[in-house]
Design a protein around this motif. Structure first.
Motif: not given
Length: 306
Positions: A186-189, A239-246
């Motif tokens: 998550g810190d690289r992509a 913590a890793n700023n993950v986003r969600s799409v549906l």
């Protein structure tokens, strides 16, 4: 408890030789598939199952009582496979709606299969009771540190196999896979979670600021049908700023058919959601953005492919 990259690195050492290093396929200059559907028993799940069982064996808590797991199918297959490989019995609880091919495969792995309830949550409740009564080791489908760390080994593989990428699309049910991948890379992509509109556990958790129960259904419910995002997953995605799409049902069907006709990949509906995000425009990459699509499961009835 949180899972760290060091936990994932330890898991990689522990399960080395037990799981396959699945290939990647570059299908366009900026698009690559990670073919995790070629993993043992047809999904990424053996990574976490082996790490859970081998960790317990090291600690002396894997006994002759074996393991108990609850699953829509794939986690049960993984637990049964790992148990068989390590010589202990497995009892797997699945919903009555579990696909017949998955139930049949469980039995070929010598598992004691118990079908109960209409969804994963009911099967899990029954599995917990069985563990308490028998003293067997519980293998959670997604919300155990050892399981998350095992799934994260897929992320470490990506760093070795693909020379630079910007975004990884990951299917989300309970969140074990995305928790592991986000922690590993998550810190690289950028990591994007993709869910069916009819099973939006991550989407709702991000909206509400915590995991919440959601109604689940639709074509992908057998593999992405967890009612609530796992707590470990929520911590990792936040913590890793993950986003969600549906993605909707039509997009899932179209992507599944495209994967079959264009790439000869027979995938389950839950594994098609990542490609559905691209095909439908739910996720639109930027110019020259290098995207990696995790294709995570193959346990499907090929006769249902158009």
């Amino acid at each position: 408890m949180t899972v760290t990259r060091e936990d994932i690195q330890a898991a990689a050492r522990r399960i080395g030789g037990r799981v396959r290093r699945t290939p990647v396929l570059q299908v366009a200059p900026t698009l690559t598939f990670k073919l995790e559907l070629l993993q043992h028993v047809g999904s990424f799940k053996p990574r976490g199952a082996f790490n859970r069982l081998l960790s317990a064996k090291e600690q002396g808590t894997l006994t002759g009582q074996g393991v108990v797991a609850a699953s829509g199918g794939n986690a049960g297959l993984a637990a049964a496979y790992a148990a068989r490989e390590l010589g202990v019995p497995a009892r797997i609880f699945v919903p009555e709606s579990a696909p017949a091919p998955k139930v049949k495969r469980l039995k070929t792995l010598d598992a004691d299969v118990v079908q109960v309830g209409s969804e994963y949550a009911e099967a899990y409740a029954a599995a917990v009771v069985a563990c308490e009564e028998s003293g067997a080791l519980l293998v959670h489908a997604y919300d155990q540190p050892e399981v998350v760390a095992g799934q994260g080994t897929l992320g470490l593989e990506l760093l070795k196999q693909v020379d630079g990428f910007d975004t990884v699309l990951v299917a989300v049910g309970g969140g074990g896979l995305i928790a592991g991948i986000a922690t590993a890379i998550g810190d690289r992509a950028q990591v994007i979670g993709v869910e069916p509109e009819l099973a939006p556990t991550l989407h709702r958790a991000l909206e509400d600021g915590q995991p919440v129960d959601v109604q689940v259904g639709g074509l992908a419910a057998d593999s992405l049908g967890a009612r609530r995002l796992g707590s470990l997953a929520f911590e990792a995605v936040r913590a890793n700023n993950v986003r969600s799409v549906l993605v909707d049902e039509d997009a899932i069907v179209a992507a599944r058919n495209q994967l079959w006709h264009e790439y000869h990949l027979a995938v389950e509906h839950g594994a098609a959601v990542t490609q559905a995000a691209l095909l439908s425009g739910a996720y639109r990459p930027g110019a020259d953005e290098r995207v990696l699509v995790v294709v995570c499961g193959a346990n499907t009835d090929p006769s249902t492919l158009d």
